[in-house]
Design a protein around this motif. Structure first.
Motif, PDB file in Angstrom:
ATOM      1  N   TRP A   1       0.750  -1.177   0.112  1.00  0.00           N
ATOM      2  CA  TRP A   1      -0.154   0.054   0.023  1.00  0.00           C
ATOM      3  C   TRP A   1       0.775   1.253   0.088  1.00  0.00           C
ATOM      4  O   TRP A   1       0.397   2.438   0.390  1.00  0.00           O
ATOM      5  CB  TRP A   1      -1.118   0.221   1.450  1.00  0.00           C
ATOM      6  CG  TRP A   1      -2.015  -1.056   1.201  1.00  0.00           C
ATOM      7  CD1 TRP A   1      -1.865  -2.215   1.279  1.00  0.00           C
ATOM      8  CD2 TRP A   1      -3.325  -0.969   0.757  1.00  0.00           C
ATOM      9  NE1 TRP A   1      -3.248  -2.999   1.200  1.00  0.00           N
ATOM     10  CE2 TRP A   1      -4.056  -2.292   0.648  1.00  0.00           C
ATOM     11  CE3 TRP A   1      -4.285   0.166   0.332  1.00  0.00           C
ATOM     12  CZ2 TRP A   1      -5.397  -2.374   0.521  1.00  0.00           C
ATOM     13  CZ3 TRP A   1      -5.317  -0.158   0.037  1.00  0.00           C
ATOM     14  CH2 TRP A   1      -6.194  -1.418  -0.057  1.00  0.00           C
TER      15      TRP A   1
ATOM     16  N   ILE B   1     -11.524  -0.733   7.030  1.00  0.00           N
ATOM     17  CA  ILE B   1     -11.693   0.325   6.119  1.00  0.00           C
ATOM     18  C   ILE B   1     -12.361  -0.714   4.936  1.00  0.00           C
ATOM     19  O   ILE B   1     -11.887  -1.735   4.467  1.00  0.00           O
ATOM     20  CB  ILE B   1     -10.275   0.862   5.537  1.00  0.00           C
ATOM     21  CG1 ILE B   1      -9.880   1.850   6.763  1.00  0.00           C
ATOM     22  CG2 ILE B   1     -10.599   1.830   4.185  1.00  0.00           C
ATOM     23  CD1 ILE B   1      -9.151   2.736   6.116  1.00  0.00           C
TER      24      ILE B   1
ATOM     25  N   LEU C   1     -13.507  -2.071   1.387  1.00  0.00           N
ATOM     26  CA  LEU C   1     -12.804  -2.075  -0.084  1.00  0.00           C
ATOM     27  C   LEU C   1     -13.826  -1.817  -1.102  1.00  0.00           C
ATOM     28  O   LEU C   1     -13.608  -1.927  -2.330  1.00  0.00           O
ATOM     29  CB  LEU C   1     -12.218  -3.482   0.081  1.00  0.00           C
ATOM     30  CG  LEU C   1     -10.907  -3.492   0.737  1.00  0.00           C
ATOM     31  CD1 LEU C   1     -10.230  -4.846   0.504  1.00  0.00           C
ATOM     32  CD2 LEU C   1      -9.904  -2.479  -0.044  1.00  0.00           C
TER      33      LEU C   1
ATOM     34  N   LEU D   1     -19.513   1.053   1.162  1.00  0.00           N
ATOM     35  CA  LEU D   1     -19.101   2.442   1.341  1.00  0.00           C
ATOM     36  C   LEU D   1     -20.606   3.246   1.262  1.00  0.00           C
ATOM     37  O   LEU D   1     -20.692   4.110   2.133  1.00  0.00           O
ATOM     38  CB  LEU D   1     -18.105   2.874   0.184  1.00  0.00           C
ATOM     39  CG  LEU D   1     -17.225   4.048   0.851  1.00  0.00           C
ATOM     40  CD1 LEU D   1     -16.429   3.867   1.959  1.00  0.00           C
ATOM     41  CD2 LEU D   1     -16.467   4.523  -0.442  1.00  0.00           C
TER      42      LEU D   1
ATOM     43  N   SER E   1     -15.903   9.328   7.179  1.00  0.00           N
ATOM     44  CA  SER E   1     -16.640   8.639   6.284  1.00  0.00           C
ATOM     45  C   SER E   1     -17.078   9.884   5.207  1.00  0.00           C
ATOM     46  O   SER E   1     -17.669   9.533   4.297  1.00  0.00           O
ATOM     47  CB  SER E   1     -17.782   7.580   6.616  1.00  0.00           C
ATOM     48  OG  SER E   1     -17.321   6.788   7.451  1.00  0.00           O
TER      49      SER E   1
ATOM     50  N   ARG F   1     -16.910  10.026   1.268  1.00  0.00           N
ATOM     51  CA  ARG F   1     -17.874   9.074   0.446  1.00  0.00           C
ATOM     52  C   ARG F   1     -18.395   9.983  -0.880  1.00  0.00           C
ATOM     53  O   ARG F   1     -18.811   9.829  -1.934  1.00  0.00           O
ATOM     54  CB  ARG F   1     -18.315   8.040   0.826  1.00  0.00           C
ATOM     55  CG  ARG F   1     -20.095   8.299   0.972  1.00  0.00           C
ATOM     56  CD  ARG F   1     -20.584   7.086   1.426  1.00  0.00           C
ATOM     57  NE  ARG F   1     -21.529   7.207   2.575  1.00  0.00           N
ATOM     58  CZ  ARG F   1     -22.968   7.735   2.418  1.00  0.00           C
ATOM     59  NH1 ARG F   1     -23.268   7.798   1.098  1.00  0.00           N
ATOM     60  NH2 ARG F   1     -23.583   7.744   3.179  1.00  0.00           N
TER      61      ARG F   1
ATOM     62  N   ASN G   1     -10.583   6.964  -2.475  1.00  0.00           N
ATOM     63  CA  ASN G   1     -10.247   7.445  -1.011  1.00  0.00           C
ATOM     64  C   ASN G   1      -9.477   6.319  -0.037  1.00  0.00           C
ATOM     65  O   ASN G   1      -8.869   6.690   0.711  1.00  0.00           O
ATOM     66  CB  ASN G   1     -11.551   8.009  -0.439  1.00  0.00           C
ATOM     67  CG  ASN G   1     -10.988   9.047   0.505  1.00  0.00           C
ATOM     68  OD1 ASN G   1     -10.328   9.987  -0.097  1.00  0.00           O
ATOM     69  ND2 ASN G   1     -11.425   9.191   1.808  1.00  0.00           N
ATOM     70  N   THR G   2     -10.142   5.021  -0.147  1.00  0.00           N
ATOM     71  CA  THR G   2      -9.555   4.078   0.473  1.00  0.00           C
ATOM     72  C   THR G   2      -8.023   3.776   0.211  1.00  0.00           C
ATOM     73  O   THR G   2      -7.264   3.696   0.846  1.00  0.00           O
ATOM     74  CB  THR G   2     -10.459   2.615   0.181  1.00  0.00           C
ATOM     75  OG1 THR G   2     -11.776   2.814   0.517  1.00  0.00           O
ATOM     76  CG2 THR G   2      -9.763   1.512   1.039  1.00  0.00           C
TER      77      THR G   2
ATOM     78  N   GLN H   1      -6.230   6.767   1.865  1.00  0.00           N
ATOM     79  CA  GLN H   1      -6.223   6.889   3.272  1.00  0.00           C
ATOM     80  C   GLN H   1      -4.972   5.994   3.805  1.00  0.00           C
ATOM     81  O   GLN H   1      -4.150   6.292   4.675  1.00  0.00           O
ATOM     82  CB  GLN H   1      -7.460   6.538   3.776  1.00  0.00           C
ATOM     83  CG  GLN H   1      -8.494   7.392   3.677  1.00  0.00           C
ATOM     84  CD  GLN H   1      -9.740   7.087   4.619  1.00  0.00           C
ATOM     85  OE1 GLN H   1      -9.496   6.067   5.653  1.00  0.00           O
ATOM     86  NE2 GLN H   1     -10.821   7.229   3.988  1.00  0.00           N
ATOM     87  N   ILE H   2      -5.017   4.549   3.309  1.00  0.00           N
ATOM     88  CA  ILE H   2      -4.112   3.553   3.607  1.00  0.00           C
ATOM     89  C   ILE H   2      -2.659   3.716   3.405  1.00  0.00           C
ATOM     90  O   ILE H   2      -1.828   3.787   4.041  1.00  0.00           O
ATOM     91  CB  ILE H   2      -4.576   2.152   3.079  1.00  0.00           C
ATOM     92  CG1 ILE H   2      -5.918   1.704   3.636  1.00  0.00           C
ATOM     93  CG2 ILE H   2      -3.756   0.989   3.656  1.00  0.00           C
ATOM     94  CD1 ILE H   2      -6.406   0.465   3.277  1.00  0.00           C
TER      95      ILE H   2
ATOM     96  N   PHE I   1     -12.862  -5.897   3.449  1.00  0.00           N
ATOM     97  CA  PHE I   1     -12.533  -4.787   4.333  1.00  0.00           C
ATOM     98  C   PHE I   1     -11.052  -4.943   4.385  1.00  0.00           C
ATOM     99  O   PHE I   1     -10.506  -5.946   4.265  1.00  0.00           O
ATOM    100  CB  PHE I   1     -12.901  -4.854   6.043  1.00  0.00           C
ATOM    101  CG  PHE I   1     -14.451  -4.526   5.965  1.00  0.00           C
ATOM    102  CD1 PHE I   1     -15.210  -3.638   6.046  1.00  0.00           C
ATOM    103  CD2 PHE I   1     -15.300  -5.852   5.901  1.00  0.00           C
ATOM    104  CE1 PHE I   1     -16.266  -3.264   6.083  1.00  0.00           C
ATOM    105  CE2 PHE I   1     -16.470  -5.697   5.984  1.00  0.00           C
ATOM    106  CZ  PHE I   1     -17.276  -4.334   6.106  1.00  0.00           C
TER     107      PHE I   1
END
Lengths: 182, 385
Positions: free
Chosen positions: A150, B40, B42, B47, B56, B59, B71-72, B75-76, B101
């Protein structure tokens, strides 16, 4: 998290402390990784990269065109293979698997660069890609993300452009900021 | 290694998530560290099913699509590289069965701010301690803002206090960590522009939340009401007008149901607080996000004169990272910025070559760019002559 902005090639990684030390920090991160010694001698690796270049060149020429996304995609593809991962096997033959992996590197790069990027719209624009199913996109994107741990906010040489801009400007009156950034 | 083999669930739950699941702490059997899990999503369809609160919110920017939500991914990939003494590090990243997830395990040290205040009612009101904790909170927020990212969910459940010992311990040794768990909390600590559903959000949202936390530390209870959060914000700070929130949101319709109030003098609500503290609080709780103080400026505010950032005690994760070696800058340092395509590939790509970039020998960008500068300069100079 409420908001993570588009990937900024000049400022990809959070930094705290004196801004003058920012480039030292970037150099430290960048130099912690080197290419494998046999990078350009492994035949299959060479073939995959040639194919990746062709696929990226062909499929990046669309409404979402962004030269940096193409560059990031190649970076992701190289790192995915260099981390010892195998090309995800979801298509009928190896070459199609390689091409799908490259396309997913491209979609991941676009998602980092443009929050509104949409694969469905992209497929509508690229008829050749319509045969790729939702599950195939999902699986290959996920496998690539796992293979890359990631880590998509990468340090690239572009990060250092602001550092060297001032040095370029001092070397010749024919070089200006626009030329450097172009 | 399977999650159940690696971690042991600790008895005490720490709250309920926005998706109404209990959140537990886990003990890493190998390292002895404690983590709290966040999931989170996927899948786009899942979502869409979540309540539109807290972190959240993003979204709204993402229409239903195929593949993993942008956005996932963002974020990660940001969580992976966060490395700051006041930000909880990501200690675990794994898949949920079925791949719906991703499980994120953040270090969990000490107790959350609300429990700290409850268990240490007198000490938690010490002006020197509040100053030290606010400095650490703003340092962590400034770190997020350095890449223009916003935390988006700063509230007492996401603020962890550790190393506080007893009343005789030095206040400056107390450590604060910002984590990012999606726990239900009331009031929401969100900025008025979020509660008014503005679509022009910025990193300033975190500063209002920091102001709510600052106020809560000063008076020992939430500044705003749980039931009518926006109404109580207006009661204290004044009801906004087109002039005070210019360019942020169309207020005509949304403000109809709120009574008109004039802003109160904060020193009358926050009695006994030094003037510099009141000034900082008023700048954090500024209704207009465009005029709200930013984290980097707030750290230079006169309220913090005498505070030195370097005195903070490293978190266990930071200490562990330091032990790994000087070249490592975080738990995932070796992978951060791993541009294995190499700087030379970048230079080639920049030059728009295709066939030439297939080979990519190892070298550092600095060396390559230095030589490139010399080469280009020489070429230009010779063409001039």
């Amino acid at each position: 998290m409420l908001r993570v902005p588009d990937y900024d090639p000049y400022n990809p990684i959070p930094f705290h402390g004196n801004q003058r030390n920012k480039f030292d920090y970037y150099f430290k991160l960048e130099s912690s990784v080197t290419d494998p010694e046999d990078y350009d001698t492994r035949k299959s690796r060479y073939k995959f990269r040639c194919r990746a270049l062709i696929v990226i060149f062909k499929y990046s020429n669309c409404k979402s065109y962004d030269p940096l996304a193409s560059y990031l995609a190649l970076n992701y593809f190289d790192r995915y293979l260099d981390n010892g991962n195998r090309v995800p096997n979801v298509m009928s033959c190896l070459i199609h698997n390689v091409e799908l992996a490259v396309i997913c590197c491209l979609t991941l790069a676009w998602k980092m660069r443009n929050i509104t990027f949409n694969i469905s719209e992209y497929q509508a624009e690229m008829p050749n890609l319509r045969q790729i199913t939702e599950e195939q996109f999902m699986e290959v994107e996920f496998r690539i993300l796992e293979g890359l741990n990631w880590d998509l906010r990468v340090i690239t040489p572009i990060c250092f452009v602001p550092l060297y801009t001032t040095r370029f400007l001092g070397t010749s009156h024919r070089i200006n900021k626009r030329i450097i950034h172009d | 290694m399977d999650f159940r083999d690696k971690f042991k669930q600790l008895d005490l739950g720490i709250g309920t998530s926005l998706s109404r699941r209990p959140i537990f702490k886990y003990l890493d059997k190998e390292t002895g560290k404690t983590i709290a899990l966040k999931r989170i999503i996927l899948r786009h369809e899942l979502l869409q099913a979540l309540p539109l609160t807290g972190s959240s919110n993003s979204r709204q920017e993402q229409p239903i699509d195929v593949g993993i939500p942008a956005n996932t991914i963002r974020q990660i990939s940001l969580y992976r590289i966060l490395d700051h003494p006041n930000i909880a590090s990501l200690e675990y990243l794994g898949n949920d069965p079925g791949d719906h997830f991703v499980r994120l395990g953040f270090e969990y040290v000490g107790v959350d701010l609300r429990k700290f205040q409850k268990d240490n009612a007198i000490r938690s009101r010490h002006p020197k301690l509040i100053k030290s904790l606010m400095y650490q909170l703003l340092s962590g927020i400034a770190y997020y803002h350095s890449v223009n990212a916003s935390h988006g969910n700063i509230n007492p459940t996401n603020v962890l206090i550790s190393n506080y010992g007893d009343d005789n311990n030095d206040d400056e040794q107390v450590n604060l960590l910002i984590t990012n768990l999606d726990l239900c909390v009331q009031p929401s600590y969100q900025a008025p522009e979020i509660l008014l559903e503005s679509n022009r959000l910025s990193t300033a949202v975190d500063m209002f939340s920091a102001g709510c936390i600052f106020g809560e530390m000063l008076i020992g209870k939430p500044v705003f009401d749980t039931e009518n959060e926006l109404g109580s914000i207006f009661k204290l700070l004044g009801t906004p007008t087109k002039q005070t929130m210019r360019g942020v949101i169309d207020l005509d319709e949304k403000l109809k149901k709120y009574q008109k109030h004039s802003p109160k003098d904060l020193s009358e609500t926050f009695i006994g607080v030094e003037p510099a503290g009141i000034d900082l609080l008023s700048k954090l709780l500024c209704l207009n996000p465009k005029e709200r103080i930013m984290a980097s400026e707030a750290l230079k505010h006169r309220y913090f004169y005498g505070i030195e950032a370097k005195k903070r005690v490293p978190t266990p994760a930071a200490a562990a990272a330091a032990e790994v070696g000087n070249s490592s800058v975080g738990p995932f340092a070796a992978e951060v910025g791993s541009s294995s395509a190499g700087p030379s590939a970048a230079m080639d790509s920049l030059a728009a070559g295709t066939s030439a970039v297939v080979g990519s020998p190892a070298a550092s960008a600095s060396v390559l760019v230095e030589s490139w500068i010399d080469m280009v300069s020489a070429a230009l100079d010779s063409s001039e002559n």
